[in-house]
Design a protein around this motif. Structure first.
Motif, PDB file in Angstrom:
ATOM      1  N   ILE A   6      41.898  17.188  72.542  1.00  0.00           N
ATOM      2  CA  ILE A   6      41.369  17.821  73.751  1.00  0.00           C
ATOM      3  C   ILE A   6      39.859  17.989  73.639  1.00  0.00           C
ATOM      4  O   ILE A   6      39.114  17.765  74.595  1.00  0.00           O
ATOM      5  N   GLY A   7      39.404  18.347  72.428  1.00  0.00           N
ATOM      6  CA  GLY A   7      37.964  18.486  72.212  1.00  0.00           C
ATOM      7  C   GLY A   7      37.235  17.174  72.388  1.00  0.00           C
ATOM      8  O   GLY A   7      36.171  17.110  73.010  1.00  0.00           O
ATOM      9  N   LEU A   8      37.819  16.094  71.845  1.00  0.00           N
ATOM     10  CA  LEU A   8      37.204  14.777  71.981  1.00  0.00           C
ATOM     11  C   LEU A   8      37.130  14.341  73.437  1.00  0.00           C
ATOM     12  O   LEU A   8      36.139  13.776  73.889  1.00  0.00           O
ATOM     13  N   ILE A   9      38.208  14.610  74.170  1.00  0.00           N
ATOM     14  CA  ILE A   9      38.253  14.220  75.579  1.00  0.00           C
ATOM     15  C   ILE A   9      37.216  14.993  76.381  1.00  0.00           C
ATOM     16  O   ILE A   9      36.511  14.446  77.222  1.00  0.00           O
ATOM     17  N   SER A  10      37.097  16.292  76.108  1.00  0.00           N
ATOM     18  CA  SER A  10      36.123  17.121  76.815  1.00  0.00           C
ATOM     19  C   SER A  10      34.701  16.608  76.574  1.00  0.00           C
ATOM     20  O   SER A  10      33.885  16.518  77.497  1.00  0.00           O
ATOM     21  N   ALA A  35      50.123   8.926  66.826  1.00  0.00           N
ATOM     22  CA  ALA A  35      48.886   8.592  67.527  1.00  0.00           C
ATOM     23  C   ALA A  35      47.693   9.286  66.876  1.00  0.00           C
ATOM     24  O   ALA A  35      47.785  10.433  66.431  1.00  0.00           O
ATOM     25  N   THR A  36      46.555   8.601  66.835  1.00  0.00           N
ATOM     26  CA  THR A  36      45.328   9.158  66.279  1.00  0.00           C
ATOM     27  C   THR A  36      44.509   9.809  67.393  1.00  0.00           C
ATOM     28  O   THR A  36      44.688   9.494  68.583  1.00  0.00           O
ATOM     29  N   PRO A  37      43.596  10.719  67.043  1.00  0.00           N
ATOM     30  CA  PRO A  37      42.721  11.306  68.068  1.00  0.00           C
ATOM     31  C   PRO A  37      41.951  10.255  68.859  1.00  0.00           C
ATOM     32  O   PRO A  37      41.778  10.388  70.075  1.00  0.00           O
ATOM     33  N   LYS A  61      42.131   9.695  72.869  1.00  0.00           N
ATOM     34  CA  LYS A  61      40.913   9.736  73.683  1.00  0.00           C
ATOM     35  C   LYS A  61      40.875   8.537  74.622  1.00  0.00           C
ATOM     36  O   LYS A  61      40.573   8.670  75.817  1.00  0.00           O
ATOM     37  N   GLN A  62      41.187   7.346  74.087  1.00  0.00           N
ATOM     38  CA  GLN A  62      41.257   6.147  74.930  1.00  0.00           C
ATOM     39  C   GLN A  62      42.304   6.313  76.016  1.00  0.00           C
ATOM     40  O   GLN A  62      42.086   5.978  77.183  1.00  0.00           O
ATOM     41  N   LEU A  63      43.457   6.831  75.625  1.00  0.00           N
ATOM     42  CA  LEU A  63      44.588   6.955  76.538  1.00  0.00           C
ATOM     43  C   LEU A  63      44.287   7.915  77.684  1.00  0.00           C
ATOM     44  O   LEU A  63      44.868   7.791  78.767  1.00  0.00           O
ATOM     45  N   SER A  64      43.386   8.846  77.464  1.00  0.00           N
ATOM     46  CA  SER A  64      43.061   9.806  78.513  1.00  0.00           C
ATOM     47  C   SER A  64      42.432   9.136  79.726  1.00  0.00           C
ATOM     48  O   SER A  64      42.370   9.722  80.803  1.00  0.00           O
ATOM     49  N   ASP A 123      55.477  12.874  75.908  1.00  0.00           N
ATOM     50  CA  ASP A 123      55.166  14.099  76.654  1.00  0.00           C
ATOM     51  C   ASP A 123      53.717  14.529  76.430  1.00  0.00           C
ATOM     52  O   ASP A 123      53.034  14.971  77.368  1.00  0.00           O
ATOM     53  N   LYS A 124      53.237  14.400  75.200  1.00  0.00           N
ATOM     54  CA  LYS A 124      51.851  14.781  74.890  1.00  0.00           C
ATOM     55  C   LYS A 124      50.871  13.850  75.603  1.00  0.00           C
ATOM     56  O   LYS A 124      49.824  14.295  76.097  1.00  0.00           O
ATOM     57  N   MET A 125      51.211  12.553  75.658  1.00  0.00           N
ATOM     58  CA  MET A 125      50.324  11.597  76.306  1.00  0.00           C
ATOM     59  C   MET A 125      50.234  11.858  77.801  1.00  0.00           C
ATOM     60  O   MET A 125      49.160  11.777  78.401  1.00  0.00           O
TER      61      MET A 125
END
Length: 287
Positions: free
Chosen positions: A11-15, A65-67, A71-74, A93-95
């Protein structure tokens, strides 16, 4: 706890990536395993960036899955799941939670699926064999579904997608003809494999797949003894194994039956080439 920490990192990486406001590139289409990438990339060609969650040499049953992947998947527009593999069961579910605008398509839907025995703790139950891509007929069905979904994602490129799809179908059917020529003469025969990844291929050609791995677990001494007895009775001299599995049990059985271990790669991105290679190896083993 480990997954909670990982989710916080993701979540931090995505933000951070959202704050960077990078210029978006081509739409991202995600898949679980490399044989799916073969389908999607063949049809989408230059229209999309295709990312694969389970990397070469990793097991779809246990991969986490790796962080960086999350991040890519977001940013993904579409996700094609293969259906019924451990990675998807644990992470889907997490994805979706991280990217609830991502459309998820299950390629196992509408396919004729095979049952397998699965062990959990002290009990067993019937599960679903996930290795649907090892059947050329089912692969053609999945290609049709991918084509339909990509048309929806890229409505202005229908002609390009159709040309690529028709080219892919020709390759799948040519591969199927090659497999058919080699395996159709062996109906009723059995082969030995460590992990039961060729169940759909066996089903297509009335072959018996005998697995060293039992109910998704390492084999017991009793099961190993049973396998060795079956192999000797059926005159089996070849044991197939995937590159991501430990060869020790397969080698032990091979020594007992005076046979050899042959490595195959059902998770290859070059699906057509690998299907031809596997059918050629099976043809030799079944003669």
């Amino acid at each position: 706890m480990r997954k909670i920490i990982l989710l916080s990192i993701i979540i931090g990486l995505i933000s951070c990536s959202q704050r960077e406001a990078k210029t978006p590139g081509r739409p991202i289409v995600a898949v679980s395993i490399l044989p799916q990438k073969y389908l999607v990339a063949s049809i989408a060609d230059t229209l999309a960036d295709v990312i694969t969650m389970v990397p070469p040499g990793a097991s779809p049953a246990t991969w986490e899955a790796t962080p960086a992947q999350m991040k890519q998947l977001s940013h993904a527009s579409l996700y094609f799941r293969i259906g019924h593999i451990g990675f998807e069961n644990a992470w889907m579910d997490k994805m979706i939670e991280l990217n609830n605008s991502m459309r998820v398509i299950d390629l196992s839907e509408e396919l004729e699926l095979l049952a397998i025995d699965v062990k959990h703790g002290d009990h067993s139950h019937k599960g679903t064999d996930p290795h649907t891509w090892m059947s050329p007929a089912r692969m053609e069905q999945m290609a049709r579904k991918v084509f339909y979904e990509l048309k929806t994602l890229f409505p202005g490129h229908t002609d390009q997608l159709r040309r690529n799809y028709e080219k892919l179908i020709l390759e799948i059917r040519e591969t199927a003809a090659h497999v058919d020529k080699l395996l159709s003469v062996h109906g009723g025969k059995a082969f030995l494999i460590f992990h039961p990844s060729l169940g759909y291929l066996a089903d297509d050609y009335y072959l018996e797949q005998i697995s060293i791995e039992y109910e998704g677990k390492e084999p017991s001494a009793a099961h190993m003894k049973d396998i060795i007895g079956k192999a000797k009775n059926r005159g089996i001299k070849v044991i197939f194994i995937q590159e991501e599995f430990d060869k020790r049990n397969a080698t032990m059985v091979a020594e007992e039956i005076g046979g050899t271990v042959v490595q195959i790669n059902p998770l290859s991105e070059n699906w057509a080439r690998e299907m031809k290679a596997i059918s050629s190896q099976l043809n030799k083993a079944l003669k």
